[in-house]
Design an enzyme around this catalytic site. Structure first.
Site, PDB file in Angstrom:
ATOM      1  N   ASP A 232       0.814  -1.226   0.000  1.00 19.60           N
ATOM      2  CA  ASP A 232       0.000   0.000   0.000  1.00 19.60           C
ATOM      3  C   ASP A 232       0.841   1.267   0.000  1.00 19.60           C
ATOM      4  O   ASP A 232       0.400   2.319   0.491  1.00 19.60           O
ATOM      5  CB  ASP A 232      -0.955   0.012   1.201  1.00 19.60           C
ATOM      6  CG  ASP A 232      -1.957  -1.124   1.143  1.00 19.60           C
ATOM      7  OD1 ASP A 232      -2.377  -1.483   0.028  1.00 19.60           O
ATOM      8  OD2 ASP A 232      -2.317  -1.655   2.204  1.00 19.60           O
ATOM      9  N   GLU A 233       2.042   1.203  -0.545  1.00 18.12           N
ATOM     10  CA  GLU A 233       2.898   2.385  -0.597  1.00 18.12           C
ATOM     11  C   GLU A 233       3.365   2.686  -2.015  1.00 18.12           C
ATOM     12  O   GLU A 233       4.300   3.454  -2.220  1.00 18.12           O
ATOM     13  CB  GLU A 233       4.099   2.211   0.341  1.00 18.12           C
ATOM     14  CG  GLU A 233       3.705   2.134   1.813  1.00 18.12           C
ATOM     15  CD  GLU A 233       4.912   2.121   2.741  1.00 18.12           C
ATOM     16  OE1 GLU A 233       6.016   2.445   2.277  1.00 18.12           O
ATOM     17  OE2 GLU A 233       4.735   1.790   3.927  1.00 18.12           O
TER      18      GLU A 233
END
Length: 288
Positions: A232-233
């Site tokens: 999620d980055e």
């Protein structure tokens, strides 16, 4: 007679910023009977990189796509460009992955069927059978690939086979609740888009809207991003938010959040399909 749609192209490029790039591209197109329909560019002063997207048509049937590619290859060498040339009449083939929440999948299918999203959906992959009926209703192949810690490498290998066999350009994680391995992320770099059920960075993990409710948040959101090995980055493409207050229940937040997720993901997929996104390190340039 040549179909003009076959003579329309999109050029995307990034390179070290310097004088004369825009002029060089425009002059090359003019020399090859190119007419610029849309042009956007920007320079990043922090990284020293220049980004450009040009949509153009060629009205001389004697100028082939190979000739254009050869000309751009020479220009790219001069300016140290990373570049791509795309035909506008070729729609990206997309494989959609989903688990048990169907709102994003349903939105993508509807927009594609309605002609509002310029992609061809090659099939649906899921680790559950809950949404098989939805794929069937659109006449799409449904691939059930249940994932456990023991079979994950084999299932990811099967996924890559599906990507290759169906000539898939983009994989979309439409609320697919499994983490992709680092190896798969590297192999599919820049070709996987995920929708995250928060305005990143925010509440991660299970039941994010319940977490948000417990903290009394005033904004909820959703984030579409490219997938990397860092969970999620990855580079953010699009975000949507909605203002809420103390009166909203967790169920109402969930319903609102699902709408935000659907819209943000569809926009990100649409921009990718139109070659409007260029990756700039850990972020993106989006020519809307």
């Amino acid at each position: 007679m040549t179909d003009m749609s076959e003579r329309e192209f999109v050029l995307t490029l990034s390179c070290p910023d310097s004088r004369g790039i825009v002029a060089a591209v425009a002059n090359l197109l003019a020399a090859h009977s190119g007419n610029i329909d849309e042009s956007q560019q920007c320079g990043d002063h922090y990284t020293g990189r220049f980004f450009m997207r040009v949509q153009f048509s060629v009205d001389d049937a004697g100028v082939s796509e190979d000739a254009l590619r050869g000309a751009f290859a020479g220009l790219a060498a001069e300016f140290s460009m990373d570049w791509n040339l795309w035909r506008r009449d070729v729609r990206p083939r997309v494989l959609v992955m989903v688990s048990r929440f169907g709102h994003c999948l349903n939105h993508l299918l509807y927009r594609q069927r309605s002609g509002l999203l310029g992609i061809d959906i090659a099939g649906v992959v899921s680790n559950h059978r809950d949404l098989e009926f939805l794929a069937d209703s659109y006449g799409l192949p449904f691939h059930h690939l249940p994932v456990t810690s023991q079979n994950k490498p084999a299932q990811e290998a099967r996924l890559l086979e599906l990507v290759e066999d169906a000539e898939v350009d983009l994989v979309v994680l439409a609320r697919y609740m499994q983490v992709l391995s680092e190896d798969l992320c590297q192999k599919m770099s820049g070709r996987v888009i995920n929708i995250h059920h928060s305005f990143l960075p925010s509440f991660k993990g299970a039941r994010p809207y319940h977490q948000a409710h417990a903290r009394g948040v005033k904004l909820i959101g959703a984030t579409a991003h490219y997938v990397t090995a860092d969970l999620d980055e990855g580079p953010i493409i699009e975000q949507e938010v909605a203002r809420v207050d103390h009166a909203a229940t967790p169920e109402q937040l969930t319903a609102m959040g699902q709408d935000l997720e659907s819209v943000a993901l569809a926009r990100a997929v649409g921009w990718h399909a139109e070659h409007r996104i260029l990756i700039n390190g850990e972020k993106t340039v989006v020519f809307r």
